[in-house]
Scaffold this active site. Sequence first.
Site, PDB file in Angstrom:
ATOM      1  CD  GLU B  58      -6.959   7.603   4.353  1.00 49.94           C
ATOM      2  OE1 GLU B  58      -6.972   8.600   3.603  1.00 49.94           O
ATOM      3  OE2 GLU B  58      -7.971   7.214   4.971  1.00 49.94           O
ATOM      4  CG  HIS B 125     -15.570  -0.585   4.399  1.00 46.45           C
ATOM      5  ND1 HIS B 125     -16.222   0.046   3.370  1.00 46.45           N
ATOM      6  CD2 HIS B 125     -15.318   0.376   5.324  1.00 46.45           C
ATOM      7  CE1 HIS B 125     -16.390   1.329   3.663  1.00 46.45           C
ATOM      8  NE2 HIS B 125     -15.840   1.564   4.838  1.00 46.45           N
TER       9      HIS B 125
END
Lengths: 342, 321
Positions: B58, B125
């Site tokens: 990321e 999530h």
Amino acid sequence: MVHTVLNHGAAGEVSLFRDVYVEAYRWMLLARFLDEKFASLYRMGKIHGGVFLGRGQEALSVALGLALRKGDIFAPLIRDAAGRLAFGESLSDSVRTYLGSALGPMKGRDGSVHRGRPKDGLLPMISHLGAMISVVNGALMARRLKGISGMVGAASVGDGATSTGSFHEGLNQAAVERLPLVVVVANNHYAYSTPNERQFACASLVDKAAGYGIHGEELDATDLAGCLPALANAVERARSGSGPQLVIARLLRLCGHGEHDDASYIDPALKASPVGRDCLLVAEEYLRESGWADPVMLEAWREEARQKVETAVAKVQREPGPDPYTEDWCALASKHLAEGGV
Amino acid sequence: MSITYLDAIREAQARALAEDPRVFIYGQDIGAFGGAFKATKGLAQRFPGRVLDSPISEDAMIGMAVGASVEGMRPIIEMQFADFSTAGFNQIVNQAATLHWRTNVPCPMIVRLPCGGTSGSGPFHSQSLETIYAHYPGLVVLTPATVEDAYSMLLGAVALDDPVIFCEHKYLYYHLKAEQLPTEATPIGKARIARPGRDMTVVAYSAMLHEALAVAQELAAEGTEIEVVDLRSVKPLDTDTVMASVARTGRLLCVGEAWPWGGVTAEVVARVASEGFGLLDAPPRRLNAKDTPVPYHPNLWAAHRPTARSIAAAARDLLGL
């Protein structure tokens, strides 16, 4: 071109190597005088914030700066005054940024080593180490997407940065995309005060190259004669499609982390060892011994460098600082979306 | 024809790729596979070489976008989940967000964050991270709540010269449908009155808009008219539209799915209280998720975030009903 010139085996190329060597040495001199001037201004209280010197790293830095060419991408780090100058950064950009001139590229919004001109391929570092590697990757990806080839991107880091996640992600990303990236690690043996043995546990940082599937090599960065061909070759390998290159350079920082730091933690044995040599003095001796410069020439070059620095500083000291009343205080390029202060 | 919120995001990206050669998309599993949520399904085939799989990095994904942006590209980064963007946080807030301020060189790029909770997704999530990004200068943070806005605001974001954090709600991906996509762009930074009313203002954004609209409908049956403001963009925050609504209704409830400490709802309430105190007939209120990680089990998850039920209770309380 440069890389063949700098492989100075062939007799006919000696004079070309001499020219490059002399040019490199003179950039090193200019960088050293510039650094010393900043240190002096810092002690006089004329610089806001820190001052970070490249003393001992000039040979490596200039070799990288000279190996790159116009159109390449360069993300220097804090000890790259020599490389910046050789790459094309003006003396006034660095003086203006250190002294906070409103006319500088950062206009007082950022200072010291945090300067650059992104549109000229000179990326301004942030303080988070290793973070510029993937940014260089992105610039190289953009060139690829635009169908432009033959470019190289280089990022300078230190031994400390090799412990960051950004370093790992950036090198791995470049390897996966097989980008023309050169990462130069100046292993000056201390990340601020932390010695190598508290930073990594591999025998050599160059061992990391194999893990990324890229080419790596190691060199003695106190010797300009070795740095010039090594960096030129690494840049050329990247340029000709051999993928990312990792260069590990052994040297010692001959100053504190910044001018606020007396570097009392540096091991005296390291200072006395070959890695503690001053690359500028080594280069000077090389020039004398090879007959490429005599004491009169050396003194003339020193005087010229000193004058350039003094002139630039004198000019910038008369320039205005940023004005908080005319500052637009808007971080966005889309001015119509500015929230302003509340 | 029926178009989902997710289709709208995919179609906006397809149009951006087709119309603007500077656009490319970079993210995990987004190429041939089409993305974890299929937001890029078919795009790698339609636009060869411009929809690129990234390693699970990321930090480097965002760094890549910043470098490409400097070179004149308009990268779109897909984070697989908003939650994972924290692994790229440094590059977003220190690199992308500061570049223009420091160098005068714009940094146009979009980071798409599939955000918000869905039952069973758990602590890693489900997060809504608009607040932390809105806190940093130099970023635009968008939270579309409708199919139409998802489409036109994403296209608007591509046209902006700044880094945009595009918060797309995962619950809305499949649950929202529209008959057709808009042809006109949505102006970035403007809230809208999603439902007019005179008795109180409920400010919401993203998935909470639909909970608020359900409450407005429920209370309308009882004769109470709630005005629902959809922020659309949390940074910049359209204070004028909120203030004008509170001027009409005299009561404010602000609802967000993010955590309660600070954040968008606190910002709205602070602005109304400090700049429009005299407009208020009652203390302004806000409703957020609970101050814990987002729970996994549906029983806990449903009680963790605001729902039409809890919003209705807060609204009735504020109205003295």
